[in-house]
Scaffold this motif. Structure first.
Motif, PDB file in Angstrom:
ATOM      1  N   VAL A 104       0.828  -1.211   0.000  1.00  0.00           N
ATOM      2  CA  VAL A 104       0.000   0.000   0.000  1.00  0.00           C
ATOM      3  C   VAL A 104       0.864   1.264   0.000  1.00  0.00           C
ATOM      4  O   VAL A 104       0.412   2.314  -0.424  1.00  0.00           O
ATOM      5  N   SER A 125       0.024   4.353  -2.534  1.00  0.00           N
ATOM      6  CA  SER A 125      -0.628   5.552  -2.024  1.00  0.00           C
ATOM      7  C   SER A 125      -0.081   6.816  -2.687  1.00  0.00           C
ATOM      8  O   SER A 125      -0.664   7.877  -2.544  1.00  0.00           O
ATOM      9  N   THR A 145      -7.859  -3.854   3.649  1.00  0.00           N
ATOM     10  CA  THR A 145      -7.771  -3.010   2.455  1.00  0.00           C
ATOM     11  C   THR A 145      -6.673  -3.506   1.523  1.00  0.00           C
ATOM     12  O   THR A 145      -6.863  -3.565   0.312  1.00  0.00           O
ATOM     13  N   SER A 146      -5.521  -3.845   2.093  1.00  0.00           N
ATOM     14  CA  SER A 146      -4.414  -4.288   1.245  1.00  0.00           C
ATOM     15  C   SER A 146      -4.824  -5.514   0.436  1.00  0.00           C
ATOM     16  O   SER A 146      -4.516  -5.604  -0.752  1.00  0.00           O
ATOM     17  N   VAL A 164      -6.407  -1.907   7.678  1.00  0.00           N
ATOM     18  CA  VAL A 164      -5.333  -1.710   6.711  1.00  0.00           C
ATOM     19  C   VAL A 164      -5.037  -3.027   6.002  1.00  0.00           C
ATOM     20  O   VAL A 164      -4.928  -3.087   4.781  1.00  0.00           O
ATOM     21  N   ARG A 165      -4.959  -4.116   6.793  1.00  0.00           N
ATOM     22  CA  ARG A 165      -4.639  -5.395   6.179  1.00  0.00           C
ATOM     23  C   ARG A 165      -5.745  -5.846   5.233  1.00  0.00           C
ATOM     24  O   ARG A 165      -5.484  -6.367   4.157  1.00  0.00           O
ATOM     25  N   THR A 182      -0.338  -4.210  12.790  1.00  0.00           N
ATOM     26  CA  THR A 182      -0.932  -3.337  11.799  1.00  0.00           C
ATOM     27  C   THR A 182      -2.453  -3.411  11.895  1.00  0.00           C
ATOM     28  O   THR A 182      -3.007  -4.465  12.153  1.00  0.00           O
ATOM     29  N   SER A 183      -3.070  -2.273  11.681  1.00  0.00           N
ATOM     30  CA  SER A 183      -4.524  -2.184  11.768  1.00  0.00           C
ATOM     31  C   SER A 183      -5.202  -3.233  10.896  1.00  0.00           C
ATOM     32  O   SER A 183      -4.786  -3.503   9.769  1.00  0.00           O
ATOM     33  N   ALA A 189      -3.868   4.279   5.173  1.00  0.00           N
ATOM     34  CA  ALA A 189      -3.273   2.984   5.500  1.00  0.00           C
ATOM     35  C   ALA A 189      -1.769   3.108   5.650  1.00  0.00           C
ATOM     36  O   ALA A 189      -1.176   2.557   6.589  1.00  0.00           O
ATOM     37  N   THR A 190      -1.137   3.866   4.747  1.00  0.00           N
ATOM     38  CA  THR A 190       0.319   4.043   4.822  1.00  0.00           C
ATOM     39  C   THR A 190       0.721   4.685   6.138  1.00  0.00           C
ATOM     40  O   THR A 190       1.651   4.229   6.816  1.00  0.00           O
ATOM     41  N   MET A 235     -12.503   4.998   7.871  1.00  0.00           N
ATOM     42  CA  MET A 235     -11.961   4.062   6.879  1.00  0.00           C
ATOM     43  C   MET A 235     -13.025   3.072   6.464  1.00  0.00           C
ATOM     44  O   MET A 235     -13.178   2.739   5.294  1.00  0.00           O
ATOM     45  N   ASP A 269      -7.777   0.804  16.694  1.00  0.00           N
ATOM     46  CA  ASP A 269      -8.089  -0.012  15.527  1.00  0.00           C
ATOM     47  C   ASP A 269      -9.519  -0.535  15.571  1.00  0.00           C
ATOM     48  O   ASP A 269      -9.936  -1.263  14.700  1.00  0.00           O
TER      49      ASP A 269
END
Lengths: 306, 421
Positions: free
Chosen positions: A36, A40, B254-255, B251-252, B247-248, A276-277, A260, A240
C-alpha cells in the motif's frame, strides 16, 4: 539452521526448497502490508501500478491523496494556505477530526485499562490469590468473545441506561475500549511478573519500606516495560476498533477506523491507501518501541539474548 | 505448643496471616473484576435475556414518558383458558377486538404487528389496518374481523399470537436454527427455501476449520525455521511476523482488496507476465476465497507465536540422537520432533479457530455474498432488519460455541500460557 557437510544431495535439495517455502510464506505475511505504501503515491485514481510508476517516471507519482486527506471536509480547501487555512483544516477536516477523536478515546481507554489491569495483575501473580484460574478466565474473555457479541450486548446495555444523555462525550466508547484492552494489559504484565523475584519485595519490607514505597521503588521499575507494552497494546486495540464504535458511538463520534470503514464500503478511493500508509508507519514505530522494551525487560531480569 | 511472641498459637497466627494475604491479593483484583462485570458480563447477560424475552406483543413502552403498558391482555387471557389446538371462537375474536382498541389508543399496532411479522411475514399491515377500524367493529366480532381481512382466520396466525403472548419464549432460538412452531404447536423445519441459519453456522465452522488448517501449514515451517536459527536472526524474522500483528485490521483488509481484486495487483501481474489472458482474470475478491485468504493472513501470527514458543524449547539433541541411531531425517522428524510440537499446534489451532468463528470485519468487507459468516448475519439483524431478539439468539448460540472452545483451551493449554510476541 546450517546444512551439515555430510548432507546428501536429496537433503540439500530439500533444504533449499524448505528455505524457499519459508521465504514465500514471509512474503505472504509482509508484502500485502508494504504494497500500500507505493500505491498511495499513485497519481491516478487506480489501485494498481500504472506504467509510469513501474518506469519510475516522477509524473506517475504524486501526493495528491495525502492532500485530499488534509482538505476533505474543509470549508475552503482551495484558499491560500496561510494560517487561517490551517485553522480551517484543524477544525473542519474530516480525517483530522477523526484522528482527534481516536486519540482522545484511545488515551482514556488506555489509562483505565492500564491502571486497573496492572493492579489486578499484581494481585493475580501472588501465589495466595484465591480462585485465580476462573478470575483470569473472566478477565481475558473480552479478547475471546466475538466482537459482534460484545457490541450487541453493549448496544442493549447502553440504550437501557441511556448513556448518551449523561453528557460525558465518548463515555460509552471509552469504557468499551478499556474493556477490550484489559486482556492485553493482563497478559503482558503477568508475563513480566512470572520471572519476578518475590524475595526482593520481602527484602524491601524487611528493611522497613511501606508497601507503597516497595511498589514504587522496587516492583514498578522492574515491571515498567511490561506495563508500557501492555498500554501500547491497549491503545492499538482502541485505535483499531470499529465494530463497537459503529454500534454504540454517536454520529459525531467519528474515529479513524470508522471513517476508513465508511470509505471502504461506500467508494474506495486511493485516499484510503494514504491513511493505510500512515497507519503502517505508526505500527512500525510501535513495534520498534515494544521490541526495545522487551529487550530492556530481559536485560533487567538478566536474560539477554546471545 | 509453639507460640508467637504475642502468645498466640503459631498455627492460628499463620492461618490468620495467610487469609490476610489472600484478602489483600483479592482486593487488588477486585476493582478490575467489578469493572469487567459491569461493562462486559452484565451487558452480555442482558443480551441473553433479550434472546428469550418476548415483550413485543405483551408490553408497550412509551419512549417519551417511559411508561410501560401491558397490551393484548384479553387475548392472553383467552389463550390461557383455552388449550393449544382450540379453534378461536367468538369470545376469542371479542378479546382481539378489545385489544385492538387498546392498541389504537396507545398507537402501538405497528409494534404488535411487527412482533407477529417475525413469525408470519405480511401480518404487520393486518394489525395496523384492523386497529384503524377498531372503533367500528361490532358483534359478532368473528365475522366483522374476518371481513376486514380473511387472513385473520388463519390458524398459523393464531398460533403465532399464542406464542407471542407469553413473556418468555424459545421461538427466537428455534428461528435461529431454521425451525418454527407448526400450527399445532409442535416444532418443524421452515420451508427449504427459507433455511439460512443452519447453513450459515455450518459454513462458518467449515471456513474456520479451513483457515485453521491453512494457518497450520503456513505457520509450521516458519516457526520451525525461527526456532532453529540463532537468536539474532530469528528476532529479525520475528519482526516480520509481528508487524502484521501490530498493523490495523482495516489496513490489512484493504491491502488484500487491492491485491486480489480483478483489476488488482495480482491479476495485473499475472496478465502482464502472460500467465493469464486479460479476459479471464480470476475473481478472488468478494467471495469465499477472499475471506479465507485475508483471514488466514490476519490470524497467521496467532498460530506462529505459540508454535514458536514450543519449538524453541525443544532440545535439538533428541533429533540428533535419533539420527545417530540410524533414523532417516523424515523418521526423526515424524517420530521425534513432531510429537513434541503438538502442545504448540493445539494452542495455536484452538486460538485461530476461536477467533475465526466470530470474525466480522474481514468477511463484511471482502466476503461478498457467499463469504459471509454468522457474525455478519447478527450484524444484519441488529442494524438492518432490526429483529434484535433473533440477533440476540444467534449471538447466544455463537457465544455458547466460543465459550465451549475457550473452556477447552483453558483445560488443555491454560490461559496463563497465552503470549503476545
Amino acid at each position: 539452521m546450517a546444512l551439515p557437510t555430510h548432507a546428501s544431495t536429496l537433503e540439500r535439495v530439500w533444504h533449499y526448497t524448505y528455505l524457499t517455502i519459508c521465504a514465500l510464506i514471509f512474503l505472504f505475511l509482509i508484502a500485502p502490508i508494504l504494497i500500500v505504501i507505493p500505491l498511495s503515491f499513485n497519481a491516478e485514481p487506480y489501485f494498481t501500478f500504472t506504467e509510469k510508476m513501474l518506469k519510475f517516471d516522477p509524473t506517475g507519482f504524486s501526493t495528491r491523496w495525502y492532500d485530499l486527506l488534509l482538505t476533505f471536509g474543509m470549508n475552503e480547501p482551495d484558499a491560500v494556505r496561510d494560517s487561517s487555512w490551517w485553522a480551517d483544516a484543524w477544525n473542519n477536516a474530516a480525517w483530522i477530526n477523526a484522528a482527534k477523536n481516536s486519540i482522545i478515546i484511545g488515551f482514556f481507554a488506555t489509562v483505565i485499562a492500564t491502571t486497573l489491569g496492572t493492579v489486578a495483575a499484581l494481585g493475580l501473580s501472588r501465589p495466595e490469590m484465591p480462585g485465580r484460574r476462573i478470575i483470569m478466565a473472566i478477565l481475558i474473555s473480552p479478547m475471546i468473545v466475538p466482537i459482534i457479541i460484545t457490541a450487541t450486548g453493549l448496544f442493549f446495555f447502553y440504550s437501557s441506561i441511556s448513556i448518551q444523555d449523561w453528557g460525558i462525550p465518548y463515555l460509552g466508547v471509552i469504557l468499551a475500549h478499556a474493556t477490550l484492552g484489559i486482556p492485553f494489559v493482563i497478559i503482558t504484565v503477568t508475563a513480566t511478573l512470572v520471572g519476578f523475584d518475590h524475595s526482593l519485595t520481602r527484602a524491601a519490607a524487611n528493611m522497613g519500606a511501606s508497601p507503597a514505597r516497595t511498589f514504587f521503588k522496587v516492583q514498578m521499575p522492574l515491571i515498567l516495560p511490561g506495563v508500557i507494552s501492555g498500554a501500547l497494546f491497549a491503545f492499538v486495540t482502541s485505535f483499531d476498533e470499529v465494530v463497537v464504535v459503529l454500534f454504540v458511538g454517536g454520529l459525531d463520534e467519528q474515529t479513524i477506523p470508522r471513517q476508513m470503514w465508511n470509505g471502504i464500503r461506500e467508494q474506495i478511493s486511493p485516499a484510503i491507501l494514504s491513511v493505510a500508509t500512515i497507519l503502517v508507519i505508526i505500527s512500525i514505530a510501535l513495534l520498534t518501541v515494544v521490541e526495545l522494551l522487551r529487550r530492556r525487560s530481559e536485560k533487567l531480569r538478566g536474560m539477554s539474548p546471545q | 505448643m509453639l507460640t508467637t511472641v504475642g502468645g498466640k498459637p503459631l498455627k492460628e497466627a499463620l492461618a490468620h496471616a495467610q487469609s490476610r494475604a489472600k484478602r489483600r491479593a483479592f482486593l487488588l483484583v477486585l476493582p478490575l473484576l467489578a469493572f469487567i462485570v459491569v461493562s462486559f458480563i452484565f451487558p452480555i447477560g442482558q443480551m441473553l435475556y433479550k434472546s428469550v424475552s418476548n415483550t413485543g406483543f405483551t408490553i408497550s413502552k412509551d419512549f417519551g414518558t417511559g411508561v410501560s403498558t401491558p397490551i393484548m391482555t384479553n387475548l392472553a387471557e383467552w389463550f390461557e383458558e383455552n388449550p393449544q389446538g382450540t379453534d378461536p371462537d367468538e369470545t376469542a375474536y371479542a378479546a382481539l377486538a378489545a385489544d385492538l382498541l387498546v392498541l389504537r389508543e396507545l398507537k402501538a399496532p405497528g409494534q404488535a404487528g411487527t412482533r407477529i411479522n417475525y413469525e408470519l411475514s405480511g401480518s404487520r399491515s393486518m394489525f395496523t389496518k384492523a386497529a384503524r377500524k377498531a372503533k367500528k367493529l361490532a358483534p359478532p366480532f368473528k365475522e366483522s374481523i374476518i371481513d376486514l381481512d380473511e387472513d385473520w382466520a388463519d390458524p398459523s396466525l393464531w398460533q403465532a399470537m399464542r406464542t407471542a403472548s407469553s413473556a418468555v419464549t424459545v421461538n427466537f432460538y428455534l428461528a435461529a436454527l431454521d425451525r418454527k412452531r407448526a400450527d399445532d404447536g409442535s416444532v418443524e423445519m421452515v420451508p427449504e427455501n427459507r433455511q439460512v441459519y443452519v447453513t450459515l453456522f455450518k459454513r462458518t465452522l467449515i471456513l474456520s476449520l479451513m483457515i485453521t488448517v491453512i494457518c497450520f501449514f503456513l505457520a509450521f515451517p516458519i516457526a520451525h525455521l525461527m526456532a532453529t536459527l540463532p537468536m539474532r536472526k530469528s528476532n529479525l524474522l520475528m519482526i516480520l511476523v509481528l508487524l502484521p500483528f501490530w498493523t490495523s485490521l482495516l489496513v490489512r483488509t484493504t491491502s488484500w482488496m487491492i491485491v486480489l481484486q480483478s483489476q488488482g495487483v495480482l491479476n495485473d501481474a499475472m496478465v502482464a507476465t502472460g500467465i493469464l489472458a486479460d479476459e479471464n482474470r480470476i475473481q478472488m475478491m468478494y467471495n469465499q476465497t477472499g475471506t479465507v485468504i485475508a483471514m488466514t493472513h490476519i490470524l497467521l501470527p496467532f498460530m506462529v507465536l505459540p508454535l514458536y514458543s514450543v519449538m524453541s524449547m525443544i532440545n535439538p539433541s533428541y533429533v540428533r540422537a535419533a539420527r545417530s541411531m540410524g533414523a532417516t531425517s523424515w523418521t526423526a522428524f515424524r517420530r521425534i520432533y513432531f510429537p513434541q510440537t503438538v502442545p504448540g499446534i493445539g494452542a495455536g489451532a484452538l486460538l485461530v479457530f476461536i477467533l475465526s468463528v466470530g470474525y466480522y470485519i474481514t468477511p463484511a468487507l471482502v466476503g461478498g455474498a457467499d463469504g459471509q459468516l454468522i457474525s455478519n448475519l447478527i450484524a444484519f439483524h441488529m442494524t438492518k432488519s432490526l429483529n434484535w431478539s433473533l440477533a440476540a439468539a444467534l449471538a447466544a448460540i455463537l457465544l455458547g460455541a466460543v465459550l465451549l472452545l475457550y473452556w477447552l483451551y483453558d483445560r488443555l493449554i491454560g490461559i496463563d500460557n497465552l503470549k503476545l510476541g
